[in-house]
Scaffold this motif. Structure first.
Motif, PDB file in Angstrom:
ATOM      1  N   ALA A 158       0.943  -1.144   0.189  1.00  9.17           N
ATOM      2  CA  ALA A 158       0.143   0.128   0.005  1.00  9.17           C
ATOM      3  C   ALA A 158       0.854   1.249   0.050  1.00  9.17           C
ATOM      4  CB  ALA A 158      -0.700  -0.046   1.171  1.00  9.17           C
TER       5      ALA A 158
ATOM      6  N   TYR B  41      -9.047   8.458   3.586  1.00  5.69           N
ATOM      7  CA  TYR B  41      -8.952   7.030   2.972  1.00  5.69           C
ATOM      8  C   TYR B  41      -8.057   7.164   1.664  1.00  5.69           C
ATOM      9  CZ  TYR B  41     -12.636   5.353   5.791  1.00  5.69           C
ATOM     10  OH  TYR B  41     -13.419   4.952   7.059  1.00  5.69           O
ATOM     11  N   ASN B  42      -7.126   6.131   1.566  1.00  9.79           N
ATOM     12  CA  ASN B  42      -6.027   6.319   0.571  1.00  9.79           C
ATOM     13  C   ASN B  42      -6.372   5.047  -0.305  1.00  9.79           C
ATOM     14  OD1 ASN B  42      -3.615   6.709  -0.856  1.00  9.79           O
ATOM     15  ND2 ASN B  42      -2.625   5.050   0.198  1.00  9.79           N
ATOM     16  N   LYS B  43      -6.766   5.302  -1.659  1.00 12.63           N
ATOM     17  CA  LYS B  43      -7.101   4.410  -2.592  1.00 12.63           C
ATOM     18  C   LYS B  43      -6.025   4.277  -3.680  1.00 12.63           C
ATOM     19  CE  LYS B  43     -12.009   4.081  -2.253  1.00 12.63           C
ATOM     20  NZ  LYS B  43     -13.590   4.209  -2.824  1.00 12.63           N
ATOM     21  N   ALA B  44      -5.382   5.438  -3.903  1.00 12.01           N
ATOM     22  CA  ALA B  44      -4.154   5.150  -4.955  1.00 12.01           C
ATOM     23  C   ALA B  44      -3.212   6.281  -4.757  1.00 12.01           C
ATOM     24  CB  ALA B  44      -4.891   5.511  -6.424  1.00 12.01           C
ATOM     25  N   SER B  45      -1.903   5.923  -4.922  1.00 10.94           N
ATOM     26  CA  SER B  45      -0.930   6.851  -4.698  1.00 10.94           C
ATOM     27  C   SER B  45       0.196   6.583  -5.952  1.00 10.94           C
ATOM     28  CB  SER B  45      -0.114   6.366  -3.253  1.00 10.94           C
ATOM     29  OG  SER B  45      -0.970   6.443  -2.308  1.00 10.94           O
TER      30      SER B  45
ATOM     31  N   ASN C 150      -0.562  11.712  -3.457  1.00 15.15           N
ATOM     32  CA  ASN C 150      -1.512  10.604  -2.952  1.00 15.15           C
ATOM     33  C   ASN C 150      -2.919  11.045  -3.377  1.00 15.15           C
ATOM     34  OD1 ASN C 150       0.583  10.079  -0.943  1.00 15.15           O
ATOM     35  ND2 ASN C 150      -0.092  12.237  -0.055  1.00 15.15           N
TER      36      ASN C 150
ATOM     37  N   TYR D 197      -6.373  10.837  -2.074  1.00 14.37           N
ATOM     38  CA  TYR D 197      -7.005  10.452  -0.646  1.00 14.37           C
ATOM     39  C   TYR D 197      -8.245  11.334  -0.514  1.00 14.37           C
ATOM     40  CZ  TYR D 197      -6.170  15.380   0.710  1.00 14.37           C
ATOM     41  OH  TYR D 197      -6.261  16.786   0.635  1.00 14.37           O
TER      42      TYR D 197
ATOM     43  N   ALA E   1      -6.786   1.809   4.165  1.00 12.93           N
ATOM     44  CA  ALA E   1      -7.371   1.114   2.894  1.00 12.93           C
ATOM     45  C   ALA E   1      -8.782   0.779   3.493  1.00 12.93           C
ATOM     46  CB  ALA E   1      -6.642  -0.364   2.492  1.00 12.93           C
TER      47      ALA E   1
ATOM     48  N   GLN F 155      -6.339  -1.228  -3.317  1.00 16.97           N
ATOM     49  CA  GLN F 155      -5.531   0.132  -3.557  1.00 16.97           C
ATOM     50  C   GLN F 155      -4.565  -0.043  -4.845  1.00 16.97           C
ATOM     51  OE1 GLN F 155      -3.759   0.233   0.492  1.00 16.97           O
ATOM     52  NE2 GLN F 155      -4.599   2.220   0.630  1.00 16.97           N
ATOM     53  N   ASP F 156      -4.246   0.989  -5.249  1.00 19.81           N
ATOM     54  CA  ASP F 156      -3.336   0.981  -6.372  1.00 19.81           C
ATOM     55  C   ASP F 156      -2.056   1.834  -5.822  1.00 19.81           C
ATOM     56  OD1 ASP F 156      -5.124  -0.244  -7.983  1.00 19.81           O
ATOM     57  OD2 ASP F 156      -5.611   1.400  -9.343  1.00 19.81           O
TER      58      ASP F 156
END
Length: 306
Positions: free
Chosen positions: A26, A40-44, A61, A63, A240, A244-245
């Motif tokens: 992640a 929330y973090n979905k893609a970074s 990020n 977010y 998460a 996630q990406d």
């Protein structure tokens, strides 16, 4: 002849790590927030430039949540000084994203009487030296085993560099300073503390953020010297809500960079494909990637561009 293939660039690798609802990869830090804010973090996207013992890390990020009382905690191997941290230009990541994006290319047989120069015959770019940076004054909270190694402001971020003796002490310190720690943070902090890592805490300075009229948070960049070449990413699982990406752009003047603790799988980018794919390539590539992702049981790092 049309092939699904990437252009070759000197020493550039982009790894796509997708979908980790179970413990795996992640983002390289976790978000903390005051009160009951849900972040929330979905893609970074992360850029790591590495030469010798010098690393330049850029973090961007995607977010969800308000920037009010937002903070990011990232383990780092050394104590960072103000000169080693800066706010990056989002266009840098956008440029790399566009440059390394999947593409359909068409090749023709070259003229054998007019050979083109090989890549390894081209001149290498010059490199710059690095000046030694001065140390910051240290402050400590001995009761919790937490030490504030440095405190400074960069752009719209207020930065703290913390060291800790126990994960419970670090968690308590953050809570006492008004942060709501995600559940399970203490257990994941422990191995980083045992390795002697420091903790980079970046908090949004709302006054500067509003004064500059920013709509989103800009990337953070840090440069440091350390023999450790790593991206501490397990903490990102805390934020998460599902898969996630994580896209990592790895830049090095010496050879190819590979993961040591996760299997790396190459996306099949050297295949001849029917000409009609030219008209439906975006959907074609998405299906190709999804199939490879599912075939590998969602537990690998994908080498998408080199």
């Amino acid at each position: 002849m049309k092939q699904l293939k990437w252009l070759i660039s000197l020493s550039m690798i982009v790894l796509i790590i997708v979908g980790f609802a179970s413990p795996a990869l992640a983002f390289c830090g976790f978000y903390v927030a005051k009160a009951d804010a849900s972040l929330y973090n979905k893609a970074s996207q992360v850029i790591i430039a590495r030469e010798g013992n010098r690393t330049i890390l850029t973090m961007a990020n995607d977010y969800q949540g308000s920037v009010k009382d937002f903070a990011l905690v990232v383990p780092v191997p050394v104590i960072l000084k103000p000169e080693q941290v800066k706010v990056g230009d989002p266009k840098i990541i956008q440029r790399l994203d566009a440059f390394s994006a999947p593409r359909l290319v068409e090749y023709f047989d070259p003229d054998p009487c007019n050979p083109q120069p090989e890549y390894n015959q081209l001149p290498m770019p010059a490199t710059r030296g690095v000046q030694t940076l001065e140390e910051e004054k240290r402050q400590s909270d001995s009761s919790l085993g937490v030490t504030i190694e440095a405190r400074f402001t960069v752009g719209e971020y207020d930065i703290l560099i913390l060291s800790a003796k126990e994960s419970d002490g670090l968690e308590t310190w953050l809570i006492q300073n008004g942060y709501q720690i995600p559940e399970g943070a203490s257990a994941l902090l422990k191995p980083y503390i045992q390795q002697g890592l420091k903790f980079f805490v970046a908090k949004v300075n709302l006054e500067k953020f509003d004064q500059n009229g920013f709509q989103t948070l800009r990337p953070l960049m840090m440069a440091y010297e350390s023999p450790r070449f790593m991206l501490p990413i397990r903490l990102g699982m805390i934020n998460a809500t599902g898969e996630q990406d994580l896209i990592v752009y790895l830049l090095s003047p010496q050879g190819q960079i590979e993961l040591t603790n996760y299997r790396t799988v190459k996306i099949p980018s050297d295949q001849e494909i029917p000409e009609f794919v030219k008209e439906v390539f975006p959907g074609f590539y998405k299906s190709l990637f999804t199939k490879a992702y599912e075939r590998e049981q969602k537990k690998v790092a994908f080498l998408e561009y080199a």
